[in-house]
Design a protein around this motif. Structure first.
Motif, PDB file in Angstrom:
ATOM      1  N   LEU A  29     -13.903 -10.038  -8.661  1.00 14.41           N
ATOM      2  CA  LEU A  29     -13.078 -10.750  -9.641  1.00 14.41           C
ATOM      3  C   LEU A  29     -11.597 -10.692  -9.277  1.00 14.41           C
ATOM      4  N   LYS A  30     -11.122  -9.522  -8.871  1.00 11.27           N
ATOM      5  CA  LYS A  30      -9.715  -9.390  -8.478  1.00 11.27           C
ATOM      6  C   LYS A  30      -9.428 -10.198  -7.218  1.00 11.27           C
ATOM      7  N   PHE A  31     -10.384 -10.206  -6.281  1.00 13.34           N
ATOM      8  CA  PHE A  31     -10.217 -10.979  -5.058  1.00 13.34           C
ATOM      9  C   PHE A  31     -10.126 -12.474  -5.372  1.00 13.34           C
ATOM     10  N   ILE A  32     -11.034 -12.958  -6.216  1.00 17.96           N
ATOM     11  CA  ILE A  32     -11.011 -14.382  -6.590  1.00 17.96           C
ATOM     12  C   ILE A  32      -9.700 -14.726  -7.288  1.00 17.96           C
ATOM     13  N   SER A  33      -9.250 -13.853  -8.186  1.00 14.08           N
ATOM     14  CA  SER A  33      -7.982 -14.079  -8.878  1.00 14.08           C
ATOM     15  C   SER A  33      -6.826 -14.167  -7.884  1.00 14.08           C
ATOM     16  N   ASN A  34      -6.823 -13.279  -6.915  1.00 14.17           N
ATOM     17  CA  ASN A  34      -5.758 -13.283  -5.909  1.00 14.17           C
ATOM     18  C   ASN A  34      -5.825 -14.538  -5.041  1.00 14.17           C
ATOM     19  N   LEU A  45      -0.867 -10.247  -0.092  1.00 13.71           N
ATOM     20  CA  LEU A  45      -1.667  -9.497   0.869  1.00 13.71           C
ATOM     21  C   LEU A  45      -1.760  -8.030   0.453  1.00 13.71           C
ATOM     22  N   ALA A  46      -0.679  -7.514  -0.105  1.00 15.35           N
ATOM     23  CA  ALA A  46      -0.688  -6.125  -0.576  1.00 15.35           C
ATOM     24  C   ALA A  46      -1.733  -5.936  -1.673  1.00 15.35           C
ATOM     25  N   LYS A  47      -1.895  -6.931  -2.536  1.00 13.47           N
ATOM     26  CA  LYS A  47      -2.904  -6.844  -3.592  1.00 13.47           C
ATOM     27  C   LYS A  47      -4.306  -6.862  -2.988  1.00 13.47           C
ATOM     28  N   THR A  48      -4.507  -7.645  -1.932  1.00 18.18           N
ATOM     29  CA  THR A  48      -5.797  -7.684  -1.263  1.00 18.18           C
ATOM     30  C   THR A  48      -6.147  -6.312  -0.698  1.00 18.18           C
ATOM     31  N   ILE A  49      -5.178  -5.652  -0.106  1.00 17.66           N
ATOM     32  CA  ILE A  49      -5.408  -4.312   0.443  1.00 17.66           C
ATOM     33  C   ILE A  49      -5.683  -3.322  -0.686  1.00 17.66           C
ATOM     34  N   GLN A  50      -4.972  -3.461  -1.806  1.00 17.11           N
ATOM     35  CA  GLN A  50      -5.219  -2.588  -2.957  1.00 17.11           C
ATOM     36  C   GLN A  50      -6.632  -2.791  -3.495  1.00 17.11           C
ATOM     37  N   ILE A  51      -7.096  -4.031  -3.518  1.00 18.17           N
ATOM     38  CA  ILE A  51      -8.460  -4.326  -3.971  1.00 18.17           C
ATOM     39  C   ILE A  51      -9.468  -3.640  -3.047  1.00 18.17           C
ATOM     40  N   ILE A  53      -9.057  -0.969  -1.282  1.00 19.80           N
ATOM     41  CA  ILE A  53      -9.016   0.467  -1.528  1.00 19.80           C
ATOM     42  C   ILE A  53      -9.780   0.813  -2.812  1.00 19.80           C
ATOM     43  N   GLU A  54      -9.575   0.022  -3.870  1.00 16.13           N
ATOM     44  CA  GLU A  54     -10.264   0.277  -5.136  1.00 16.13           C
ATOM     45  C   GLU A  54     -11.779   0.152  -4.973  1.00 16.13           C
ATOM     46  N   VAL A  55     -12.226  -0.893  -4.301  1.00 12.97           N
ATOM     47  CA  VAL A  55     -13.665  -1.071  -4.081  1.00 12.97           C
ATOM     48  C   VAL A  55     -14.205   0.103  -3.258  1.00 12.97           C
ATOM     49  N   GLY A  56     -13.437   0.551  -2.282  1.00 16.30           N
ATOM     50  CA  GLY A  56     -13.841   1.701  -1.479  1.00 16.30           C
ATOM     51  C   GLY A  56     -14.026   2.952  -2.312  1.00 16.30           C
ATOM     52  N   TYR A  57     -13.134   3.173  -3.280  1.00 17.32           N
ATOM     53  CA  TYR A  57     -13.273   4.337  -4.153  1.00 17.32           C
ATOM     54  C   TYR A  57     -14.556   4.271  -4.976  1.00 17.32           C
ATOM     55  N   ASN A 110       3.694   4.080   5.784  1.00 18.75           N
ATOM     56  CA  ASN A 110       4.436   2.900   6.217  1.00 18.75           C
ATOM     57  C   ASN A 110       4.989   2.082   5.071  1.00 18.75           C
ATOM     58  N   GLY A 111       4.734   2.473   3.849  1.00 22.04           N
ATOM     59  CA  GLY A 111       5.218   1.737   2.699  1.00 22.04           C
ATOM     60  C   GLY A 111       4.366   0.506   2.446  1.00 22.04           C
ATOM     61  N   PRO A 112       4.707  -0.221   1.393  1.00 11.83           N
ATOM     62  CA  PRO A 112       3.933  -1.412   1.067  1.00 11.83           C
ATOM     63  C   PRO A 112       4.090  -2.483   2.128  1.00 11.83           C
TER      64      PRO A 112
END
Length: 118
Positions: A29-34, A45-51, A53-57, A110-112
């Motif tokens: 859902l977050k991916f589709i929204s993005n 792109l930062a949100k995609t990486i955050q998604i 990471i969240e799915v990985g958790y 490396n920061g965001p």
């Protein structure tokens, strides 16, 4: 007592499946929204990486519950097949955990990532 432990093991297995499915659905859902935001030129792109990471958790948490279930099963029915399944699950979880933690550390170091507005 064995029946109770077998029942608990099955419940834990279903909980692990639910956690993994929930994390995957939430990530989708977050991916589709993005991706929809890409049409509005607000893609992140930062949100995609955050998604990711969240799915990985969620995946790791689900696998940990699955390991608990497999440990109970192995105690109740010690066989080489059960030990192999347990070993495989532990190896997969350890590998996923290692690479996810490494990716999180890289992001923290490396920061965001700079936003890509394409």
């Amino acid at each position: 007592m064995d029946n109770v432990l077998q029942f608990i093991s099955e419940i834990i297995s279903y909980v692990s499946i639910a956690i993994i499915c929930y994390g995957a659905a939430l990530g989708l859902l977050k991916f589709i929204s993005n991706e929809v935001n890409r049409l509005k030129n607000t893609f992140s792109l930062a949100k995609t990486i955050q998604i990711k990471i969240e799915v990985g958790y969620y995946l790791l948490l689900g696998l940990e519950f699955l390991i608990a279930s497999d440990i109970i099963d192995t105690i109740l029915n010690p066989s080489f097949e059960d030990l192999g399944i347990l070993a495989g699950t532990v190896v997969i979880r350890t590998g996923l955990s290692y690479f996810l933690n490494r990716e999180i550390e890289d992001i923290a170091e490396n920061g965001p990532i700079e936003e890509d507005k394409n």
